[in-house]
Design a protein around this motif. Structure first.
Motif, PDB file in Angstrom:
ATOM      1  N   ILE A  72      99.728  91.621 119.989  1.00 31.47           N
ATOM      2  CA  ILE A  72     100.225  90.675 118.230  1.00 31.47           C
ATOM      3  C   ILE A  72     100.607  89.219 118.992  1.00 31.47           C
ATOM      4  O   ILE A  72     101.758  89.217 119.820  1.00 31.47           O
ATOM      5  CB  ILE A  72     101.225  91.195 117.309  1.00 31.47           C
ATOM      6  CG1 ILE A  72     100.374  92.163 117.273  1.00 31.47           C
ATOM      7  CG2 ILE A  72     101.863  89.982 115.998  1.00 31.47           C
ATOM      8  CD1 ILE A  72     101.738  93.708 116.323  1.00 31.47           C
ATOM      9  N   ASN A  73     100.634  87.561 119.187  1.00 26.33           N
ATOM     10  CA  ASN A  73     101.622  86.607 119.039  1.00 26.33           C
ATOM     11  C   ASN A  73     102.214  86.940 118.623  1.00 26.33           C
ATOM     12  O   ASN A  73     103.241  87.693 117.527  1.00 26.33           O
ATOM     13  CB  ASN A  73      99.991  85.770 118.331  1.00 26.33           C
ATOM     14  CG  ASN A  73      98.851  85.572 119.043  1.00 26.33           C
ATOM     15  OD1 ASN A  73      99.257  85.491 120.521  1.00 26.33           O
ATOM     16  ND2 ASN A  73      97.956  85.625 118.043  1.00 26.33           N
TER      17      ASN A  73
ATOM     18  N   ILE B 145      92.045  79.660 117.877  1.00 23.50           N
ATOM     19  CA  ILE B 145      93.224  78.990 116.781  1.00 23.50           C
ATOM     20  C   ILE B 145      93.530  81.161 116.527  1.00 23.50           C
ATOM     21  O   ILE B 145      93.917  81.326 116.240  1.00 23.50           O
ATOM     22  CB  ILE B 145      92.309  79.136 115.701  1.00 23.50           C
ATOM     23  CG1 ILE B 145      92.458  77.395 115.226  1.00 23.50           C
ATOM     24  CG2 ILE B 145      93.377  78.795 114.370  1.00 23.50           C
ATOM     25  CD1 ILE B 145      94.148  77.032 115.932  1.00 23.50           C
ATOM     26  N   LEU B 146      92.049  81.783 116.657  1.00 21.17           N
ATOM     27  CA  LEU B 146      91.525  82.825 116.252  1.00 21.17           C
ATOM     28  C   LEU B 146      92.582  83.556 117.280  1.00 21.17           C
ATOM     29  O   LEU B 146      93.496  85.093 117.272  1.00 21.17           O
ATOM     30  CB  LEU B 146      90.159  83.658 116.682  1.00 21.17           C
ATOM     31  CG  LEU B 146      89.782  83.230 115.406  1.00 21.17           C
ATOM     32  CD1 LEU B 146      87.711  83.814 115.300  1.00 21.17           C
ATOM     33  CD2 LEU B 146      90.407  84.169 114.043  1.00 21.17           C
ATOM     34  N   LYS B 147      92.970  83.001 118.997  1.00 20.80           N
ATOM     35  CA  LYS B 147      93.325  83.860 119.992  1.00 20.80           C
ATOM     36  C   LYS B 147      95.114  83.908 119.539  1.00 20.80           C
ATOM     37  O   LYS B 147      95.609  84.786 120.037  1.00 20.80           O
ATOM     38  CB  LYS B 147      92.927  84.006 121.240  1.00 20.80           C
ATOM     39  CG  LYS B 147      91.625  84.161 121.729  1.00 20.80           C
ATOM     40  CD  LYS B 147      91.177  83.557 123.005  1.00 20.80           C
ATOM     41  CE  LYS B 147      92.709  84.463 124.324  1.00 20.80           C
ATOM     42  NZ  LYS B 147      91.625  86.306 123.905  1.00 20.80           N
ATOM     43  N   ASP B 148      95.525  82.613 119.566  1.00 22.17           N
ATOM     44  CA  ASP B 148      96.803  82.074 119.385  1.00 22.17           C
ATOM     45  C   ASP B 148      97.805  81.656 118.228  1.00 22.17           C
ATOM     46  O   ASP B 148      98.594  81.915 118.263  1.00 22.17           O
ATOM     47  CB  ASP B 148      96.788  80.977 120.454  1.00 22.17           C
ATOM     48  CG  ASP B 148      96.227  80.447 121.598  1.00 22.17           C
ATOM     49  OD1 ASP B 148      95.907  81.778 122.552  1.00 22.17           O
ATOM     50  OD2 ASP B 148      95.851  79.382 121.973  1.00 22.17           O
ATOM     51  N   ASN B 149      96.315  81.630 117.036  1.00 17.67           N
ATOM     52  CA  ASN B 149      97.110  81.883 116.033  1.00 17.67           C
ATOM     53  C   ASN B 149      96.551  82.849 114.665  1.00 17.67           C
ATOM     54  O   ASN B 149      97.350  81.736 113.540  1.00 17.67           O
ATOM     55  CB  ASN B 149      96.652  80.577 115.315  1.00 17.67           C
ATOM     56  CG  ASN B 149      97.727  78.769 116.045  1.00 17.67           C
ATOM     57  OD1 ASN B 149      98.049  78.655 116.779  1.00 17.67           O
ATOM     58  ND2 ASN B 149      98.644  78.644 114.853  1.00 17.67           N
ATOM     59  N   THR B 150      96.728  83.611 115.492  1.00 19.72           N
ATOM     60  CA  THR B 150      96.455  84.843 114.504  1.00 19.72           C
ATOM     61  C   THR B 150      97.951  86.111 114.356  1.00 19.72           C
ATOM     62  O   THR B 150      98.312  86.200 115.564  1.00 19.72           O
ATOM     63  CB  THR B 150      95.258  85.835 114.760  1.00 19.72           C
ATOM     64  OG1 THR B 150      94.613  84.992 114.499  1.00 19.72           O
ATOM     65  CG2 THR B 150      95.233  86.417 113.761  1.00 19.72           C
ATOM     66  N   TYR B 151      98.620  86.035 113.130  1.00 21.58           N
ATOM     67  CA  TYR B 151      99.279  87.265 113.244  1.00 21.58           C
ATOM     68  C   TYR B 151      98.991  88.014 112.233  1.00 21.58           C
ATOM     69  O   TYR B 151      99.153  88.313 111.261  1.00 21.58           O
ATOM     70  CB  TYR B 151     100.550  86.631 112.666  1.00 21.58           C
ATOM     71  CG  TYR B 151     101.997  87.668 113.296  1.00 21.58           C
ATOM     72  CD1 TYR B 151     102.547  87.874 114.671  1.00 21.58           C
ATOM     73  CD2 TYR B 151     102.223  88.676 111.660  1.00 21.58           C
ATOM     74  CE1 TYR B 151     103.643  88.034 114.693  1.00 21.58           C
ATOM     75  CE2 TYR B 151     103.355  88.809 112.488  1.00 21.58           C
ATOM     76  CZ  TYR B 151     104.324  89.337 113.790  1.00 21.58           C
ATOM     77  OH  TYR B 151     104.882  90.130 113.285  1.00 21.58           O
TER      78      TYR B 151
ATOM     79  N   LEU C  80     103.345  84.476 105.886  1.00 15.98           N
ATOM     80  CA  LEU C  80     104.202  85.237 106.856  1.00 15.98           C
ATOM     81  C   LEU C  80     105.890  84.908 106.781  1.00 15.98           C
ATOM     82  O   LEU C  80     106.591  84.177 107.443  1.00 15.98           O
ATOM     83  CB  LEU C  80     103.565  84.120 107.846  1.00 15.98           C
ATOM     84  CG  LEU C  80     102.297  84.007 108.831  1.00 15.98           C
ATOM     85  CD1 LEU C  80     102.744  82.604 110.037  1.00 15.98           C
ATOM     86  CD2 LEU C  80     102.511  85.020 109.064  1.00 15.98           C
ATOM     87  N   GLY C  81     105.872  85.169 105.467  1.00 15.05           N
ATOM     88  CA  GLY C  81     107.553  85.721 104.696  1.00 15.05           C
ATOM     89  C   GLY C  81     107.022  84.176 104.004  1.00 15.05           C
ATOM     90  O   GLY C  81     109.490  84.611 104.357  1.00 15.05           O
ATOM     91  N   HIS C  82     107.514  83.470 104.445  1.00 14.60           N
ATOM     92  CA  HIS C  82     107.371  82.088 103.207  1.00 14.60           C
ATOM     93  C   HIS C  82     106.730  82.033 102.271  1.00 14.60           C
ATOM     94  O   HIS C  82     105.798  82.208 101.993  1.00 14.60           O
ATOM     95  CB  HIS C  82     107.942  80.816 104.684  1.00 14.60           C
ATOM     96  CG  HIS C  82     108.135  81.412 105.405  1.00 14.60           C
ATOM     97  ND1 HIS C  82     107.918  81.437 106.864  1.00 14.60           N
ATOM     98  CD2 HIS C  82     109.292  80.108 106.349  1.00 14.60           C
ATOM     99  CE1 HIS C  82     108.781  81.516 107.333  1.00 14.60           C
ATOM    100  NE2 HIS C  82     110.068  80.631 107.596  1.00 14.60           N
ATOM    101  N   GLN C  83     107.649  80.908 101.045  1.00 14.12           N
ATOM    102  CA  GLN C  83     106.707  80.304 100.567  1.00 14.12           C
ATOM    103  C   GLN C  83     105.837  79.087 100.423  1.00 14.12           C
ATOM    104  O   GLN C  83     106.950  77.824 101.206  1.00 14.12           O
ATOM    105  CB  GLN C  83     107.297  80.367  99.063  1.00 14.12           C
ATOM    106  CG  GLN C  83     107.545  81.899  98.872  1.00 14.12           C
ATOM    107  CD  GLN C  83     106.254  82.516  98.011  1.00 14.12           C
ATOM    108  OE1 GLN C  83     105.433  81.773  97.626  1.00 14.12           O
ATOM    109  NE2 GLN C  83     106.824  84.309  97.544  1.00 14.12           N
TER     110      GLN C  83
END
Length: 296
Positions: free
Chosen positions: A17-18, A90-96, A150-153
């Motif tokens: 997980i990133n 993007i898929l590897k670094d910016n996916t949570y 990601l925990g925000h609105q």
């Protein structure tokens, strides 16, 4: 074996997980942002029948709703690095987990990236539910605003982010350091959006030593009364930058669990949650400053 648990016997793999902080920073790095949720991600991974017995889960107390995370997204991205390098990155670094979030400098570049991601995910039978963006050219669901990410609105039209918690409340009639820490901990604020408000409480925590002893009266008052009548505050507005927040005077503080105050700004008088107010100076400090100015 005696003295060993199931976890002791299982091989520990690397964390796939990133960093959530890195994903959030990458999402806000450029002007045109985008985000999407991988639909039913964990249900789309097929396992060869010969290997299925090695992927069983031991559920405790009848729990059967937990879902395993897999390395399938990274595998698909690795295979697509030559044809779609930016989408693969993007898929590897910016996916949570199952959320993909990124940013580019123009809608055209975003369109190329999201199309590439859709193609890569499609090879593994994955699909993004809908792409959200602060650019109308990219956004696929204009009726949903704000969206949870990601925990925000995230308000896409204003391109602003805010915390999910509207109010912070704890019964502090019996106030200890442990309860005071509980007040601060209610706000999960990875990016420090509420730092102007929470920093003074964190500083006050450093003055407290015993976890479960009652606080002295003067310390207890700091936690029971965040703002008071006559205080000068900043009105926290998630749709504006910090430098554009309005100053206001507190006219009334309402008791009870809602924790609201009536404030006066240049736009008029209205009520706001105390959690949305940042104290600049107390009434006493303002009066002292006025006295000093008069004497000088």
């Amino acid at each position: 074996m005696d003295g060993l648990s199931l976890d002791d016997a299982l091989e520990k793999g690397p964390c796939l997980i990133n960093s959530l902080f890195d994903v959030l920073i990458g999402w806000r790095q450029n002007g045109v942002t985008f985000a999407g949720d991988d639909s039913k991600m964990f249900n789309e991974i097929a396992i060869h029948p010969d290997d299925q017995k090695y992927h069983r889960f031991l559920w405790r107390d009848g729990e059967t709703d937990r879902e395993p995370a897999m390395n399938a997204i990274n595998l698909l991205a690795d295979r697509a690095q030559v044809k779609s390098p930016e989408a693969a990155r993007i898929l590897k670094d910016n996916t949570y987990v199952d959320d993909v979030a990124g940013s580019e400098t123009s809608p055209e570049k975003v369109k190329k990236v999201v199309d590439g991601i859709d193609t890569i995910l499609g090879k593994g039978k994955f699909a993004i539910k809908a792409w959200h963006s602060n650019s109308p050219e990219i956004d696929q669901d204009g009726n949903e605003n704000p969206v949870s990410l990601l925990g925000h609105q995230w308000n896409m039209k204003a391109d602003s982010i805010a915390l999910k918690s509207e109010t912070v409340y704890t019964d502090l009639s019996y106030c200890t350091k442990r309860k005071a820490l509980g007040v601060v901990s209610q706000l999960w604020d990875l990016l420090g959006l509420m730092a102007p408000v929470t920093i003074r409480f964190r500083i006050d925590l450093q003055n407290l030593y015993q976890w479960d002893e009652l606080l002295p009266p003067e310390e207890k008052l700091k936690w029971q009364k965040n703002v008071g009548v006559g205080d000068l505050v900043l009105e926290i507005d998630g749709n504006r930058k910090r430098g554009e927040w309005q100053m206001a005077l507190v006219e009334e503080v309402f008791p009870g669990g809602d924790r609201k105050a009536k404030i006066r700004t240049s736009k008029g008088v209205y009520e706001r949650p105390i959690a949305k107010l940042c104290l600049i100076a107390t009434r006493k400090e303002l009066e002292q400053n006025e006295t000093l100015v008069q004497h000088s």
